[in-house]
Design a protein around this motif. Structure first.
Motif, mmCIF file in Angstrom:
data_model
loop_
_atom_site.group_PDB
_atom_site.id
_atom_site.type_symbol
_atom_site.label_atom_id
_atom_site.label_comp_id
_atom_site.label_asym_id
_atom_site.label_seq_id
_atom_site.Cartn_x
_atom_site.Cartn_y
_atom_site.Cartn_z
ATOM 1 N N PRO A 226 0.838 -1.203 0.176
ATOM 2 C CA PRO A 226 0.097 0.071 0.023
ATOM 3 C C PRO A 226 0.883 1.237 0.051
ATOM 4 C CG PRO A 226 0.140 -1.013 2.151
ATOM 5 C CD PRO A 226 0.879 -2.023 1.371
ATOM 6 N N THR A 227 0.299 2.095 -0.686
ATOM 7 C CA THR A 227 1.136 3.517 -0.662
ATOM 8 C C THR A 227 0.026 4.571 -0.576
ATOM 9 O OG1 THR A 227 1.040 3.470 -2.938
ATOM 10 C CG2 THR A 227 3.099 2.856 -2.055
ATOM 11 N N PHE A 228 0.354 5.994 -0.227
ATOM 12 C CA PHE A 228 -0.579 6.842 0.193
ATOM 13 C C PHE A 228 -0.506 8.341 -0.219
ATOM 14 C CE2 PHE A 228 0.256 3.500 3.132
ATOM 15 C CZ PHE A 228 -1.078 2.988 3.556
ATOM 16 N N GLU A 241 -5.485 5.815 -0.532
ATOM 17 C CA GLU A 241 -4.771 4.602 -0.284
ATOM 18 C C GLU A 241 -4.825 3.679 -1.441
ATOM 19 O OE1 GLU A 241 -5.725 2.685 3.681
ATOM 20 O OE2 GLU A 241 -5.053 0.847 2.893
ATOM 21 N N PHE A 242 -3.550 3.314 -2.076
ATOM 22 C CA PHE A 242 -3.669 2.408 -3.312
ATOM 23 C C PHE A 242 -2.607 1.450 -2.990
ATOM 24 C CE2 PHE A 242 -0.613 4.711 -5.478
ATOM 25 C CZ PHE A 242 -0.549 5.992 -4.615
ATOM 26 N N TRP A 243 -2.379 0.320 -3.949
ATOM 27 C CA TRP A 243 -1.222 -0.662 -3.797
ATOM 28 C C TRP A 243 -0.404 -0.432 -5.061
ATOM 29 C CZ3 TRP A 243 -0.451 -5.248 -0.977
ATOM 30 C CH2 TRP A 243 -1.258 -5.260 0.323
ATOM 31 N N GLU A 434 -4.205 -0.461 -9.025
ATOM 32 C CA GLU A 434 -5.723 -0.301 -9.259
ATOM 33 C C GLU A 434 -6.107 0.165 -10.776
ATOM 34 O OE1 GLU A 434 -4.401 0.559 -6.495
ATOM 35 O OE2 GLU A 434 -5.393 -0.582 -4.948
ATOM 36 N N ILE A 450 -11.180 -1.251 -5.336
ATOM 37 C CA ILE A 450 -10.707 -1.447 -4.027
ATOM 38 C C ILE A 450 -11.726 -1.897 -2.943
ATOM 39 C CG2 ILE A 450 -9.878 0.022 -1.843
ATOM 40 C CD1 ILE A 450 -8.557 1.903 -4.193
ATOM 41 N N HIS B 157 -7.203 -6.964 -0.235
ATOM 42 C CA HIS B 157 -6.322 -6.049 0.472
ATOM 43 C C HIS B 157 -7.455 -5.195 1.189
ATOM 44 C CE1 HIS B 157 -3.716 -6.547 -3.359
ATOM 45 N NE2 HIS B 157 -2.994 -6.910 -2.455
ATOM 46 N N PRO B 159 -8.094 -2.163 4.203
ATOM 47 C CA PRO B 159 -7.527 -0.973 4.491
ATOM 48 C C PRO B 159 -6.505 -0.849 5.408
ATOM 49 C CG PRO B 159 -9.722 -0.961 4.741
ATOM 50 C CD PRO B 159 -9.486 -2.271 4.331
ATOM 51 N N GLY B 225 -0.688 -8.309 4.874
ATOM 52 C CA GLY B 225 -0.367 -7.010 4.664
ATOM 53 C C GLY B 225 0.202 -6.482 5.722
#
Lengths: 461, 461
Positions: A226-228, A241-243, A434, A450, B157, B159, B225
């Motif tokens: 995950p990154t933000f 928030e996404f991968w 995504e 998501i 995934h 959150p 995760g």
């Protein structure tokens, strides 16, 4: 007795006696002497048809009042179906009503809008479309791991909590254990020495800088996590928030980087078309009629390699009005990216060698001095899906670039160390997971690929 | 010309002409007429020996000054080794010194302490031990994905950013975009309406509650995760950021849950023993001499099933002094767990049916009213490695438990919904991924199995 999954039953070549299935009822139809129940257990898109005869002891009491969404357990035999439309059906010898869905169950047998389903994100995976989307998300994740492992890449878990801002974009979420009602101060400033990490801490925007350290030890590595972004924009393409998938390769230049990006995208699309055909068909029928054509085009095309400078010329000569005009030195907008890939080339395009002024400090400066060895992969329907670069491996150039972009070098001592101690050529890229899902499903809103999307003002579930 | 990885060369059955390898020099030894270079590229633990003869044009100028850690590129032939100790070596036809490691390079040819290596976490993967540890981390991740996918589980995934506190432990990191220098207030309280999500937001401590929603739609699912605890304790077993594996299964009771946990641990350990034998041997030789015995014991033992009530009896009758005394109703400490698995049973032990008062609200209340269907898997050397439960699927019992534990029901409306709409029996557990790594490597400090560990006061890199 162990339940059998419906996906297994539907793949059988032979009948099967005395099995147990459990799942949720999609529909019930009654004839005079029996009921047809369409049962789904989430193992695949398709339901299995259950035949419950009136001779079952609880037929009147339970079976005739089964509602859409109810959970049941069925014992019976898998037999060739009498009716059309399916090969197999289950003739029930026992049907237990596990749990009755009340009339207020929001997922009744009708079409619901995506907007409504977002308000019940905890229930939407029980629909055909979202069940398929999240099975696909799972399979795509697996395909990514397999792609890299087959090539000897190591999977690295880079930290989510970080003190550095890789992109320098400043759109960071802060993490703290300080009491916001009473933030401690020291000489007028926030006393971060009292915070959990003793200094300011943020959610990562990229695992790249950490991954580089591992590429320079293990060779080929990748992250998938995950990154933000604390970007206060409500678009169909952005989530907080996404991968991201971020490969990083030692002893690799920009050409090798581009080749890997093409290989990866094509192999994953071929995998989905082959191994997820049933779920994919739903999207091709109900979400995006052009989906299969788009995927076939990407899987079979050689990706165009296009220097940024040429890309600008093509866009300027397009004879088409764009909302944002381009000149050498400006960044490409989605409208330009889509023009290149969808209108001009009808194929995926890799634009490379971007102006240094619009790219981050870590990208390698080309010999011309005014461009960097960056590359973006543009695909039809999405625009940019991958962004990467060869990394600046020369210590003095890297330090100059940090100064030029106004960064403090001190927090990056460890990153600079990697250029002090046997620095080598290396490259990598980031793929928005995504975006890949949107590409392969035709789903146009990131919130719908998501499980529980996080966007400004939205943190339910 | 594409480089060949050393791992591939070392596996070859036949010689190979004109290959290219690139990597970092571990040692250089000189004889009169040539140098031996031990080269490592991170693809495996073993180095390959390169023979560089004085006839190479840059022998005096470059090769004789190559230092430990330097990067080189070698063209040459793979030939049977003349000396003992290795099957193959590379006879260099060309050796390019890519980058010279200066004398200040911290990883000189001597043994370094783990404590020192933690201060250079960005360089430690270049050592044998940490290279092996992080290759193993990658392979174990893959083994987990494969284990679940083979059984039809879907990867979800869940959150990272959340508004709920699954464990109710309150050890949460807060996430904010508010300016800590000037936190906005409304009627004396922090005005969270101005924060990014419009309310308080935290880093997740578990993906379980979200995963349950997906199990109740797709059947069998799992998460893998990062999770977070803002626990201000500096122990060898705790980190602020760590990875968890959390399977969740619809139509599954506690017995099925225990069976899955045993299957998973055993299959992964067998995988590591078979597929990571080379790296594993390093740990068995240099880190923990009892490692292989421990792993074989776990892989081949039936896990003991032990009700909590019996576990307490056994501990009380142990005839051994413990730091913490136990009585029915107290939680087990690591010392008790290790006594059960290491001293009493000499096998992994699954303790189940714990007192309801010491377990979270979501665990299913047993018919006795005073225990819940919880289970912990204890293994030698580690203690608890898995914690799980059958989930409370009865709405009114769940609501009563929330009230009993002082939780506000309102933020969990969506979780309670899953018990309103066709609730079914389901179960799941959490496995601390770093604990599994510590188990399989014998490494005793969690900081040494995480690429860049996050602990109180420590956020470098």
């Amino acid at each position: 007795m162990q339940r059998t999954k419906i996906a297994h039953l539907l793949q059988r070549e032979e009948p099967l006696a005395d099995l147990l299935i459990k799942g949720w009822v999609r529909t019930r139809r009654d004839s005079k002497t029996f009921s047809f129940i369409e049962l789904n257990d989430g193992s695949c898109l398709k339901n299995i048809q259950v035949i419950a005869a009136e001779t079952l002891p609880n037929y009147a009491e339970d079976i005739r009042r089964i509602t859409t969404g109810s959970a049941v357990a069925v014992r019976g035999d898998l037999v060739p179906s009498q009716g059309g439309g399916q090969r197999w059906e289950v003739k029930a010898s026992q049907l237990v009503l596990v749990s009755l869905a009340p009339d207020t169950f929001p997922l009744q047998k009708k079409r619901h809008t995506d907007e409504f389903l977002r308000t019940i994100a905890h229930l939407r995976p029980r629909t055909n479309k979202y069940g398929a989307a999240f099975r696909l998300r799972s399979e795509l994740s697996y395909a990514i791991h397999r792609f890299f492992r087959d090539r000897g890449f190591r999977y690295i878990h880079t930290p989510v909590i970080t003190a550095s801002d890789c992109e320098g974009a400043g759109e960071l979420f802060r993490i703290t254990t300080l009491d916001l009602k009473d933030v401690p101060r020291n000489q007028g400033k926030v006393d971060t020495s009292q915070d959990f990490f003793g200094r300011e801490a943020y959610l990562t925007v990229s695992g790249q800088l950490s991954a580089e350290m591992f590429a320079l030890a293990l060779g080929d590595v990748y992250t998938f996590g995950p990154t933000f972004r604390a970007e206060n924009s409500n678009t169909r393409r952005h989530a907080a928030e996404f991968w991201m998938v971020e490969p990083e390769m030692a002893f690799c230049d920009l050409a090798g980087n581009m080749a890997l990006a093409q290989d990866m995208i094509q192999e994953i699309i071929r995998f989905v078309m082959k191994d997820c055909a049933e779920d994919l068909e739903l999207f091709a029928r109900f979400v995006d009629k052009t989906l299969m054509g788009t995927l076939e085009n990407i899987a079979s095309s050689d990706f165009v390699r296009l220097p940024y400078t040429q890309a600008i010329e093509i866009i300027k000569q397009a004879g088409q009005r764009f909302e944002y005009p381009v000149e050498w030195g400006t960044d490409l907008q989605t409208e330009h990216e889509r023009f290149l890939t969808e209108t001009h080339f009808h194929a995926p395009v890799i634009v490379y060698d971007y102006p240094r002024a619009i790219k981050p400090f870590y990208m390698r400066v080309n010999d011309d001095g005014r461009t960097v060895a960056a590359m973006d992969v543009l695909v039809p329907g999405i625009g940019e899906i991958v962004g990467g670069s060869q990394r600046e491996e020369r210590l003095e150039v890297l330090e100059a670039r940090m100064a030029e972009t106004g960064m403090r070098a001190e927090p990056y001592w460890w990153y600079l160390d990697s250029r002090r101690y046997a620095s080598v050529e290396h490259s990598g890229f980031g793929l928005g997971f995504e975006r890949l899902l949107m590409l392969t499903t035709g789903i146009s809103n990131i919130r719908d690929v998501i499980p529980f999307p996080r966007t400004p003002g939205s943190i339910d579930f």
